[in-house]
Design an enzyme around this catalytic site. Structure first.
Site, PDB file in Angstrom:
ATOM      1  N   GLU A 168       0.823  -1.215   0.000  1.00 13.77           N
ATOM      2  CA  GLU A 168       0.000   0.000   0.000  1.00 13.77           C
ATOM      3  C   GLU A 168       0.854   1.261   0.000  1.00 13.77           C
ATOM      4  OE1 GLU A 168      -2.936  -0.168   3.107  1.00 13.77           O
ATOM      5  OE2 GLU A 168      -3.883  -1.937   2.245  1.00 13.77           O
ATOM      6  N   GLU A 217      -4.018  -8.986   0.618  1.00 13.96           N
ATOM      7  CA  GLU A 217      -4.440  -8.711   2.001  1.00 13.96           C
ATOM      8  C   GLU A 217      -5.965  -8.695   2.012  1.00 13.96           C
ATOM      9  OE1 GLU A 217      -1.946  -5.740   3.955  1.00 13.96           O
ATOM     10  OE2 GLU A 217      -3.741  -5.138   5.049  1.00 13.96           O
TER      11      GLU A 217
END
Ligand code: GAL
Length: 809
Positions: free
Chosen positions: A426, A502
């Site tokens: 991210e 994720e």
């Protein structure tokens, strides 16, 4: 006199062994004899500095885990943009509220024999963080990133025949992490002494590029120092029998390469984690100069547009979990027994993969994954150049990113468990064209250093990476959450598959149930706990079933890595703003490693070898008589009937009407009455297959201890995890008990820590007392170096105490 003779003989032998077989490579573990001081100390790097008043510690060591918890530590007023926050607010337990910030010094003296033709290599598996390493008062070097492995050649800094001094200065900055990073020399430190003519450090790269049923080609590239070198390799099977060998003196630059056929290879897989060893001998002329033995696996990985991820030609989905590196009550100091216990729990769950979020894994964890059979996604960074936190990796990216990736790969590439790299999680660089360049640059470094494994990034800015081309260039596009964008991403990305890098981030507290039972995001309660009906999540995340449907219905989804397998210190979402929350709620298991209800939901899908039948909630609801108290069953069976005090509540069968109905059996209208709830599960033919029941418990009466290991090794670091629970007079577990307990270990082991899994507890783990959290906690008993017996006694006011014996072998 006799002793003197033996000593002289030993001396003669060692001199003799040096001169006639200069191959000896000595590896010294720098475990004991360290001195530690928190805070900066002037001249502490100097050789003759007086450290006698400093604390004696052994390494691995985490200086911050002993607390105390303090809301002022790393307190920050920020808007966490990743959590979609727009307005800054005060965050207290974000990094665990433990005192990891600041400077810490470690010092150690050592004597070592290094001859003129030898080298001494000092290795660190990780040092948190910004290390500066001094030998005999001189700065040798340093490594800023706390998670990486690094080493120095310290030969020229050593003093012959004298005591040498090693000093390490570490410094952790505030606002440098999004979770508890730990502090100190939290992974192994070693000194390797070897001949100058020898294998380079991390010099071998073993791959198995060609495998058929009958034959595997084992390719070994070895980098060497010295001239006139021959490398001979002996390959042994798991029983230690030689199965192949090879020899070469053909050299290209500083590298020699061998291709050794292994007949009828046993292939490595999670089901059969078969390991070979390669013993590599380096000769200068005909003189043996160095030997290294490396474990490896023979296995084939492929990521195919048509079939997804193939392991040894078998399509395999990742049933994975993300793990942070802390080990709950013992913090970040690496401990193999603690890591092994995590993996034993995850095996039972049916999990087959681990993602080391968001950094380099410990070598010990990789060794265990090789041995026990887990696929591994090894990550590197949580930040590139654009910051998430002020003093995060953005400070180092330009100067260090390439070096960090190179060390990650060189130190770990021979582990068969690693099947994918991740260059980032991210990263805010997902925005903008510079980020695309960085993604490409990093991926190219991974490819250059290891052409055998693909690279992913955990991407959350899915719209942005679809636009910019960032997602298109990745070997494996990894999506973090964003279940609603999987279809679009699959269409727009060229790769032909998507990885759930994720997933979920569902929140729950073990043994806590809230009413009414409803799906909700960012839900908060006055007690700072989350409900274990498993319907609460964050505004960016989802409940497990939102991923299950993607995993099950889309062939092109490679699998998932659930956030997270275990709770971890720090990031107490959805209570980031609430003191005393100081650890996460995301775990499938709590911080003590005890399974939450969610464990059984995943187990019912993932563990295909054993059945699962689990009822929730507990049945102690004084005050809820007559009130609606839904009952959920997580099970591998398709159909079951629920009874409350013998009265049928009807049969439920998994069906496609909603995502929840597909994976859970739910009785939403059950009215609470004390007594027994019983579930009867049916097999495919409608026959009763298994039953489970939960009873209303009476008053807490007696403690019960259950050790995961009754025999532990006398190696000074082995652990037995003893689960402590409470039962009533009739033997029913008491799900609400919160009694304060005391722990005493006598005999040849010591009390190490306790943990109850309560994210709001401020009791320190190393103190021999703690409150139960919803009827349970775990006590860690640690072996010493002496074989014998130990006894753990647990007591609590008004409770019948309990003890258990542990043998130390
Ligand atoms: C993700 C992030 C993780 C953790 C998680 C919590 O966005 O990658 O590190 O913060 O959210 O849901």
């Amino acid at each position: 006199m006799r002793q003197k003779v033996i000593l002289t003989l030993l001396l003669v032998f060692s001199i003799f062994s040096h001169s006639s077989y200069s191959q000896d490579r000595t590896v010294i573990n720098f475990t004991d004899g360290w001195k530690f001081q928190k805070g900066d100390v002037e001249n502490a790097y100097e050789a003759n500095f007086n450290d006698t008043k400093w604390q004696s510690v052994s390494v691995p060591h985490d200086w911050a885990i002993y607390g105390p918890f303090d809301k002022e530590v790393d307190k920050q007023t920020v808007a966490i943009t990743q959590n979609n926050e727009k307005v800054a607010s005060e965050k207290t337990g974000r990094t665990g509220a433990l005192p990891f910030i600041g400077v810490g010094w470690y010092r150690k003296t050592f004597s070592v024999d290094v001859n003129n033709n030898q080298k001494a290599i000092l290795t660190f598996d990780g040092a948190m963080s910004n290390s500066k390493v001094y030998v005999n008062g001189e700065l040798v070097g340093g490594w800023p990133f706390g998670y990486n492995y690094f080493y120095f050649d310290i030969t020229d800094y050593l003093k012959k025949g004298e005591t040498n001094t090693l000093a390490v200065r570490l410094e952790n900055f505030p606002f440098s992490s999004r979770w508890y990073p730990g502090a100190g020399l939290y992974r192994k430190v070693q000194l390797i002494v070897k001949d100058e003519t020898s294998f380079q450090h991390w010099g071998h790269f073993i791959t198995t590029p060609y495998i058929t049923g009958g034959l595997a080609k084992v390719n070994i590239k070895s980098k060497v120092n010295g001239e006139n070198i021959t490398v001979e390799t002996i390959i042994k099977d798991a029983e230690g029998n030689q199965v192949a060998s090879g020899k070469t003196d053909a050299r290209f630059g500083d590298e020699l390469e061998q291709n050794i056929p292994v007949k009828k290879p046993h292939l490595w897989s999670p089901e059969n984690p078969y390991l070979y060893t390669a013993e590599m001998n380096l000769y200068e002329g005909d003189q043996l100069k160095d030997t290294e033995t490396i474990r490896f696996g023979i296995r084939k990985i492929e990521y195919s547009r048509e079939k997804g991820f193939l392991l040894n030609d078998v399509p395999t989905k990742f049933k994975g979990v993300c793990l942070h590196h802390d080990l709950g009550p013992i913090g970040t100091a690496i401990n193999k027994a603690a890591l092994r216990r995590q993996l034993i729990i995850l095996k039972d769950l049916g999990c087959n993969a681990i993602r080391s979020s968001h950094n380099m894994p410990s070598i010990e964890q990789l060794e265990l994954c090789d041995e026990m059979g887990f696929l591994f996604l090894a990550e590197s960074f949580d930040e590139w150049k654009k910051p998430k936190v002020k003093n995060g990796y953005n400070l180092y990216f330009d100067e260090w990113a390439e070096k960090d990736v190179v060390n990650l790969i060189h130190a770990t590439r021979n582990h068969p468990c690693i099947v994918m790299w991740s260059s980032g999680n991210e990263v805010p660089d997902q925005w903008g064209s510079d980020g695309v360049k960085r993604a490409k640059w990093l991926q190219d470094i991974f490819h250059r250093e290891d052409p055998t494994r693909p690279v992913t990034v955990g991407m959350d800015q899915v719209k942005a990476v679809m636009e910019s081309g960032f997602g298109a260039i990745m070997d494996i596009p990894g999506l973090n959450y964003r279940v609603h964008l999987y279809d679009e991403a699959y269409k727009r990305f060229p790769q032909g598959f998507i990885l759930g890098s994720e997933t979920a981030s569902t929140v729950s507290s073990r043994g806590v149930y809230k009413f009414p039972v409803e799906k909700a995001s960012d839900k908060q309660y006055d007690d700072y706990q989350s409900s274990s009906y498993d319907l609460e999540y964050c505004n960016w995340s989802n409940i497990p079933e939102d991923d299950f449907v993607l995993q099950d219905d889309k062939d092109w989804v490679l699998g998932e890595f659930v956030w997270t397998g275990f709770d971890y210190l720090g990031e107490p979402t959805p209570y980031d703003n609430y003191w005393p929350s100081r650890s996460s709620y995301f775990g499938i298991c709590d911080l003590a490693g005890l399974p939450k209800d969610r464990y059984y939901l995943y187990r019912s899908r993932w563990n295909t070898k054993e059945t699962t039948l689990h009822i929730l909630p507990h049945w102690n609801w004084e005050g809820r008589e007559g009130k609606t108290t839904p009952v959920f069953v997580y099970t591998s069976y398709d159909s079951a009937e629920l009874f409350v005090n013998g009265k049928s509540q009807g049969v439920r069968t998994k069906n496609d009407s909603t995502k929840l109905d597909r994976y859970r059996l739910m009785w939403m209208d059950v009215k609470y009455e004390p007594g027994t709830i019983k579930v009867v599960a049916f097999d495919k033919n409608g026959n009763v297959a298994e039953t489970q029941e939960v009873k209303t418990a009476g008053k807490p009466y007696q403690l019960i201890l259950n050790a995961d290991s009754e025999v532990i090794n006398a190696n000074g670091e082995d652990l037995s995890y003893v689960t402590v629970s409470v039962i009533d007079k009739d033997g029913n577990p008491c799900p609400l008990a919160q009694n304060q307990l005391k722990f005493k270990v006598s005999g040849d082991a010591t009390y190490r820590a306790a943990c109850n899994g309560d994210a709001t507890s401020l009791e320190m783990f190393h103190q021999p007392t703690m409150k139960l959290f919803n009827g349970k906690l775990v006590v860690l008993v640690q072996s010493g170096n002496k074989a014998g017996n130990a006894k753990l006694t647990v007591s609590g006011k008004g409770l019948k105490s309990a003890s258990t014996q542990i043998e130390i072998k």
